[in-house]
Scaffold this motif. Structure first.
Motif, PDB file in Angstrom:
ATOM      1  N   LYS A  23       0.971   7.135  15.631  1.00  0.00           N
ATOM      2  CA  LYS A  23      -0.026   7.439  16.329  1.00  0.00           C
ATOM      3  C   LYS A  23      -0.851   6.051  16.259  1.00  0.00           C
ATOM      4  CE  LYS A  23      -4.245   7.757  13.661  1.00  0.00           C
ATOM      5  NZ  LYS A  23      -5.712   8.223  13.128  1.00  0.00           N
ATOM      6  N   LEU A  24      -1.257   5.618  17.815  1.00  0.00           N
ATOM      7  CA  LEU A  24      -1.573   3.919  17.950  1.00  0.00           C
ATOM      8  C   LEU A  24      -3.055   3.748  16.914  1.00  0.00           C
ATOM      9  CD1 LEU A  24      -1.069   1.514  19.519  1.00  0.00           C
ATOM     10  CD2 LEU A  24      -3.021   2.382  21.127  1.00  0.00           C
ATOM     11  N   ALA A  25      -3.188   2.967  16.105  1.00  0.00           N
ATOM     12  CA  ALA A  25      -4.295   3.219  14.699  1.00  0.00           C
ATOM     13  C   ALA A  25      -5.582   2.720  16.264  1.00  0.00           C
ATOM     14  CB  ALA A  25      -3.672   1.629  14.606  1.00  0.00           C
ATOM     15  N   SER A  26      -6.524   2.926  15.588  1.00  0.00           N
ATOM     16  CA  SER A  26      -8.214   3.393  15.704  1.00  0.00           C
ATOM     17  C   SER A  26      -8.356   2.386  14.973  1.00  0.00           C
ATOM     18  CB  SER A  26      -8.098   4.631  16.069  1.00  0.00           C
ATOM     19  OG  SER A  26      -8.458   4.971  14.174  1.00  0.00           O
TER      20      SER A  26
ATOM     21  N   LEU B 226      -1.003  -2.194  16.998  1.00  0.00           N
ATOM     22  CA  LEU B 226      -0.469  -1.620  15.447  1.00  0.00           C
ATOM     23  C   LEU B 226      -0.647  -0.300  15.257  1.00  0.00           C
ATOM     24  CD1 LEU B 226      -0.892  -3.448  13.536  1.00  0.00           C
ATOM     25  CD2 LEU B 226      -2.738  -2.761  12.376  1.00  0.00           C
ATOM     26  N   PHE B 227       0.446  -0.465  15.113  1.00  0.00           N
ATOM     27  CA  PHE B 227       0.543   1.071  15.312  1.00  0.00           C
ATOM     28  C   PHE B 227       0.989   2.005  13.198  1.00  0.00           C
ATOM     29  CE2 PHE B 227       2.716   1.563  19.144  1.00  0.00           C
ATOM     30  CZ  PHE B 227       2.393   2.562  19.429  1.00  0.00           C
ATOM     31  N   GLU B 228      -0.174   2.829  13.576  1.00  0.00           N
ATOM     32  CA  GLU B 228       0.304   3.922  11.581  1.00  0.00           C
ATOM     33  C   GLU B 228       1.391   4.907  11.491  1.00  0.00           C
ATOM     34  OE1 GLU B 228      -4.041   4.557  11.032  1.00  0.00           O
ATOM     35  OE2 GLU B 228      -4.601   2.506  10.880  1.00  0.00           O
ATOM     36  N   GLY B 229       1.780   4.468  10.604  1.00  0.00           N
ATOM     37  CA  GLY B 229       2.717   5.840  10.257  1.00  0.00           C
ATOM     38  C   GLY B 229       2.625   5.962   8.748  1.00  0.00           C
TER      39      GLY B 229
ATOM     40  N   ASN C 198       6.126  18.176  -7.894  1.00  0.00           N
ATOM     41  CA  ASN C 198       4.464  18.505  -6.808  1.00  0.00           C
ATOM     42  C   ASN C 198       3.965  17.391  -6.597  1.00  0.00           C
ATOM     43  OD1 ASN C 198       3.728  21.510  -7.618  1.00  0.00           O
ATOM     44  ND2 ASN C 198       3.144  20.706  -9.171  1.00  0.00           N
ATOM     45  N   GLN C 199       4.210  16.380  -6.779  1.00  0.00           N
ATOM     46  CA  GLN C 199       4.220  14.722  -7.052  1.00  0.00           C
ATOM     47  C   GLN C 199       5.251  14.166  -5.301  1.00  0.00           C
ATOM     48  OE1 GLN C 199       3.899  12.397  -9.678  1.00  0.00           O
ATOM     49  NE2 GLN C 199       1.685  12.752  -9.909  1.00  0.00           N
ATOM     50  N   VAL C 200       4.541  13.942  -4.165  1.00  0.00           N
ATOM     51  CA  VAL C 200       5.614  13.500  -3.240  1.00  0.00           C
ATOM     52  C   VAL C 200       4.977  12.153  -2.635  1.00  0.00           C
ATOM     53  CG1 VAL C 200       6.217  13.676  -0.681  1.00  0.00           C
ATOM     54  CG2 VAL C 200       5.983  15.631  -2.349  1.00  0.00           C
ATOM     55  N   GLN C 201       6.411  10.793  -2.964  1.00  0.00           N
ATOM     56  CA  GLN C 201       6.874   9.560  -2.353  1.00  0.00           C
ATOM     57  C   GLN C 201       6.015   9.727  -0.925  1.00  0.00           C
ATOM     58  OE1 GLN C 201       9.537  10.717  -4.242  1.00  0.00           O
ATOM     59  NE2 GLN C 201       7.905  10.952  -6.020  1.00  0.00           N
ATOM     60  N   ILE C 202       5.538   9.517  -0.480  1.00  0.00           N
ATOM     61  CA  ILE C 202       4.822   8.595   1.130  1.00  0.00           C
ATOM     62  C   ILE C 202       4.919   7.188   1.406  1.00  0.00           C
ATOM     63  CG2 ILE C 202       3.394   9.576   2.645  1.00  0.00           C
ATOM     64  CD1 ILE C 202       2.894  11.813   1.504  1.00  0.00           C
ATOM     65  N   LEU C 203       5.505   6.553   2.155  1.00  0.00           N
ATOM     66  CA  LEU C 203       5.899   5.242   3.533  1.00  0.00           C
ATOM     67  C   LEU C 203       4.907   5.176   3.759  1.00  0.00           C
ATOM     68  CD1 LEU C 203       6.297   2.533   3.285  1.00  0.00           C
ATOM     69  CD2 LEU C 203       8.167   3.540   4.645  1.00  0.00           C
ATOM     70  N   TYR C 204       3.362   4.848   3.640  1.00  0.00           N
ATOM     71  CA  TYR C 204       2.829   3.886   4.833  1.00  0.00           C
ATOM     72  C   TYR C 204       2.731   2.695   5.098  1.00  0.00           C
ATOM     73  CZ  TYR C 204      -0.346   8.279   2.764  1.00  0.00           C
ATOM     74  OH  TYR C 204      -0.894   9.446   2.596  1.00  0.00           O
ATOM     75  N   PHE C 205       2.475   2.348   7.091  1.00  0.00           N
ATOM     76  CA  PHE C 205       3.519   1.455   7.149  1.00  0.00           C
ATOM     77  C   PHE C 205       2.653   1.388   8.444  1.00  0.00           C
ATOM     78  CE2 PHE C 205       6.202   4.192   8.693  1.00  0.00           C
ATOM     79  CZ  PHE C 205       6.855   3.725   9.958  1.00  0.00           C
ATOM     80  N   ASN C 206       2.150  -0.028   8.323  1.00  0.00           N
ATOM     81  CA  ASN C 206       1.953  -0.968   9.926  1.00  0.00           C
ATOM     82  C   ASN C 206       2.944  -1.425  10.520  1.00  0.00           C
ATOM     83  OD1 ASN C 206      -1.691  -1.524   8.422  1.00  0.00           O
ATOM     84  ND2 ASN C 206      -1.139   0.371   9.213  1.00  0.00           N
ATOM     85  N   TYR C 207       2.752  -0.728  11.510  1.00  0.00           N
ATOM     86  CA  TYR C 207       3.691  -1.450  12.223  1.00  0.00           C
ATOM     87  C   TYR C 207       3.396  -2.355  13.808  1.00  0.00           C
ATOM     88  CZ  TYR C 207       8.499  -2.186  15.022  1.00  0.00           C
ATOM     89  OH  TYR C 207       9.124  -2.817  16.164  1.00  0.00           O
ATOM     90  N   LYS C 208       3.696  -3.563  14.124  1.00  0.00           N
ATOM     91  CA  LYS C 208       3.075  -4.406  15.069  1.00  0.00           C
ATOM     92  C   LYS C 208       4.182  -4.524  16.278  1.00  0.00           C
ATOM     93  CE  LYS C 208       1.177  -8.518  13.794  1.00  0.00           C
ATOM     94  NZ  LYS C 208       0.359  -9.938  13.731  1.00  0.00           N
TER      95      LYS C 208
END
Length: 803
Positions: A369-372, A353-356, A296-306
């Motif tokens: 997506k392109l960061a707001s 900056l992109f958010e993924g 029930n748990q998932v490892q997710i990579l949140y990242f910012n890319y410039k």
């Protein structure tokens, strides 16, 4: 799929594609989670940070100590307490608590043209008032007109005082509003608790990270990020200024993923659930229980890319001569002949900056997506700031060093020494007693009983005395004449002393390596050490850990700058704008008018750190010396103590002393002038008194002379009257005399005449008698009297004498 990052020199359309984001995510995953030699970069960091945290808690693994003391793994002959000695937690708490107790103030300064122009005009007005002070003072005194441009009660006397006044006292309303807005956001996110975590990470791990974000529902959020869960591009900069991606690994339950990504279908969720089970061999989320899996748990990579994107505009000249601008994509490339006509092209590259978000170990992209609401410094809109602020003050070639990592070896040696001390103590035996039974048998107590061992021991333990015989009953020398002797067991004492010395040696090594000496770690200092030396040692210890304090302040400064940019988003876009403004209004109603245009300003953010005890003591010493020398007043000392910036406080102290010296000199000159005026006035008064005295004397003399004159005049008048009377009297007297003389003369003449007549008569009678005598021829006749007409002739005074 390639493990390398895709090229950034592609079209904006391709960068916006989900496939491009997946390539970025897989490249990050490959860089941090690829196992080249049994482990990966992420797991290595996580294991290292986990080990350091255990050391910092005094809970490090004890297996290495068991391996050191065991013989072929056999510990059956050892009965030891394996619990680690908590030495490192003490030093960690000293550093973290000492840094966390240092308070600070966030200062905002406008650096946009409008704010700078306002500050410049304010300074120019003060300068103008300083130059025309004499004229304005004269106008105010003579005509009651205020000609001052500024409204200061006391003008600075020189440029130094003006600069200090601008730093200490001048504050625009919009700057106050900005400072309060940042503090409200920090307090709302409970940043003080986060700051303690950051200081702890900097001390233990040597790296700390904090994240800020903005959404329209919750506003600005400040979140602590565990350094063990972050990924970033390779850098050698301790402040991570040149990184182009940041990432964070989060383990989320399926229900949280559904709320965050509601577009996921049931099939997607089932795939994620299975993926979490499959990726445990690729990325173990738990260090201690990697076999306990949770689907029930998932490892997710949140990242910012410039990266960068190109802004392209098509310009068109209308028939009226006006220019029209139309937004185009980066593929807009009209023919040259068209551009030479009525069309034109404008373009510039800006950072974006992109958010993924990607599920680790899979090709599933949850977000790209392109960061707001990107944070762009208003001084340069082409730049963009990351959502993550991170610092590692002692990083070299990508390797991070911390305070705890320096001393783990010595902590291990202290633990081994502690175990050895236990081992030596377990083998030490107390001092014993040797009792010679044959020697006791030769002793007769004299009452028919012999000296038995139990009675001998009781007597020895209770009184310390024993009874013995030098000779046996046969008269021979008794070799057991002292039947009880102490047995001293000193074999373990030297070992124990050596181990304690070793323990203290490694403890001192920790102090030497960290710079946390006895003056700071709470140990008992040497009684012979002077207080000044102890304070100097404590100050040196603070210097040894100053890089941790500065790193924490760097994070706070960077976060405050990001929040300053986020405030513009709150005011322009957030539904919570009114509540935010009203929350600020509770602190200062005057800032409400400035809040409406707050997003138009550009601010520089600075941290003003409260001085530590040593700096306070030095400043207080300077203040006390100035007070003792009467260089400043008590009011000046109070003002100086209220300044948290030591540099500005010392500058103010110097200016106050300089002004006090000038005031004292002016007062002295005024006193001299006043004394001179007083002396002149005294001389003038004395001269006036002398003149008045002379005048009084003259007047008195005049009055005296006048009195004399009057008296003389009266005298003369009296004399005149007397003379007149006397003259009258004399005249009358003379007149009477004259009359008397006249009468006398008359009488005399009369008498004379009478006598003459009488003589004539007498003569005539005598002549007649003579004639008669002649005629008659009588005898001569005596015509004299017979003595009656003289005093003689028998007439005397005898008749009148007393009887």
């Amino acid at each position: 799929m390639s493990n390398y990052f895709p090229s950034q020199v592609v079209s904006d359309k391709e960068k916006l594609s989900l496939d491009y984001g997946l390539k970025i995510g897989k490249a990050i995953e490959s860089e941090w989670f690829k196992r080249d030699s049994g482990t990966n970069r992420f797991a290595s960091n996580q294991n290292n940070f986990h080990k350091l945290r255990l050391y910092a808690r005094g809970e490090q693994a004890i297996q290495k100590y068991k391996d050191e003391l065991s013989i072929n793994g056999d510990l059956s002959y050892l009965n030891l307490d394996w619990k680690p000695v908590p030495i490192i937690p003490k030093f960690v708490d000293i550093v973290v608590n000492g840094i966390s107790e240092r308070s600070y103030d966030i200062k905002a300064y406008t650096q946009d043209p409008f704010g700078v122009d306002k500050r410049t005009k304010y300074m120019e007005n003060i300068l103008a008032d300083m130059k025309s002070k004499e004229l304005t003072d004269y106008a105010a005194e003579a005509f009651g007109v205020n000609l001052m441009s500024s409204q200061l009660e006391v003008l600075p006397q020189n440029q130094d005082e003006l600069q200090l006044h601008m730093q200490l006292n001048y504050k625009q309303a919009v700057e106050i509003a900005e400072e309060q807005a940042i503090n409200v956001l920090l307090d709302g996110n409970r940043y003080e608790l986060t700051r303690k975590k950051l200081n702890y990470d900097l001390t233990v791990l040597g790296i700390a990270c904090v994240k800020n974000s903005f959404n329209t529902s919750q506003g600005v959020k400040v979140e602590y990020v565990d350094p063990a869960n972050i990924v970033y591009s390779y850098t050698e900069d301790p402040y991570f200024e040149d990184v182009y991606y940041f990432g964070e690994i989060k383990t989320l339950p399926i229900n949280e993923i559904v709320k965050e990504f509601p577009e996921l279908t049931e099939a997607d969720l089932k795939e994620l659930s299975n993926q979490s089970h499959q990726t445990t061999g690729f990325y173990n989320r738990s260090l201690s229980e990697s076999t306990n899996l949770d689907k029930n748990q998932v490892q997710i990579l949140y990242f910012n890319y410039k990266t960068y994107m190109t802004q392209v505009y098509k310009t068109k000249t209308t028939s009226t001569g006006a220019s029209k601008v139309i937004v185009k994509d980066d593929q807009f490339n009209p023919p040259t002949e068209l551009l030479e006509a009525n069309f034109g092209k404008l373009s510039k590259q800006i950072e974006v900056l992109f958010e993924g978000a990607m599920v680790l170990g899979s090709k599933k992209m949850l977000k790209w997506k392109l960061a707001s609401n990107m944070m762009r410094p208003k001084s340069d809109y082409t730049k963009v700031k990351m959502n993550y602020n991170i610092v590692a003050p002692r990083m070299y070639k990508g390797k991070i060093e911390s305070l705890v990592s320096r001393i783990t070896t010595f902590a291990d040696m202290i633990q081994l020494t502690h175990l050895k001390i236990q081992q030596v103590m377990s083998r030490m035996v107390p001092d014993g007693i040797y009792l010679d039974a044959d020697g006791l048998a030769e002793i007769d107590l004299g009452n028919g009983t012999n000296y038995n061992p139990q009675e001998a021991l009781n007597m020895f333990f209770q009184t310390g005395s024993i009874i013995g015989r030098s000779f046996t009953s046969d008269g021979d020398m008794n070799p057991g004449k002292v039947p009880i002797q102490e047995i001293q067991s000193g074999s373990g004492g030297q070992k124990l002393a050596s181990l304690i010395q070793t323990y203290n040696y490694y403890l001192q090594m920790i102090r030497d390596v960290t710079g946390l000496n006895e003056a700071r770690d709470g140990s008992m200092p040497d009684a012979k050490t002077l207080v000044g030396v102890q304070k100097l040692a404590a100050a040196n210890s603070n210097t040894a850990t100053r890089h941790i304090l500065q790193a924490g302040l760097f994070l706070t400064t960077e976060l405050a700058e990001c929040l300053s940019l986020r405030i513009s988003d709150i005011i322009e876009y957030s539904p919570t704008r009114e509540a935010f403004v009203q929350k600020l209004g509770r602190h200062n109603v005057a800032t409400l008018t400035e809040m409406s245009n707050l997003h138009l300003y550009d601010f520089g953010i600075f941290i003003e750190l409260t001085p530590d005890e040593e700096e306070k003591a030095m400043l207080e010493n300077n203040i006390q010396q100035a007070l003792q020398q009467q260089g400043i007043n008590l009011e000046d000392a109070i003002d100086i103590r209220e300044i948290k910036n030591i540099k500005l406080a010392n500058q103010l102290l110097k200016l106050k002393r300089k002004r006090k010296a000038e005031e004292d000199q002016m007062i002295q000159q005024q006193n001299i002038q006043a004394q001179a005026q007083a002396n002149a006035q005294a001389q003038q008064v004395a001269a006036q008194a002398e003149v008045q005295k002379n005048q009084a004397l003259t007047q008195s003399q005049m009055q005296l002379e006048q009195g004399k004159s009057q008296l003389e005049l009266q005298k003369m008048q009296q004399e005149a009257m007397l003379k007149k009377e006397l003259m009258n009297f004399e005249f009358e007297l003379n007149l009477k005399l004259k009359q008397m003389e006249t009468e006398i003369l008359k009488t005399k003449e009369k008498v004379k005449e009478d006598r003459k007549d009488e003589r004539t008569k007498i003569q005539a009678s005598q002549q007649s008698e003579l004639i008669d005598q002649r005629n008659n021829k009588k005898p001569p006749k005596n015509f004299e009297s017979s003595g009656n007409d003289i005093m003689g002739g028998g007439f005397g005074m005898n008749a009148f004498e007393p009887r």
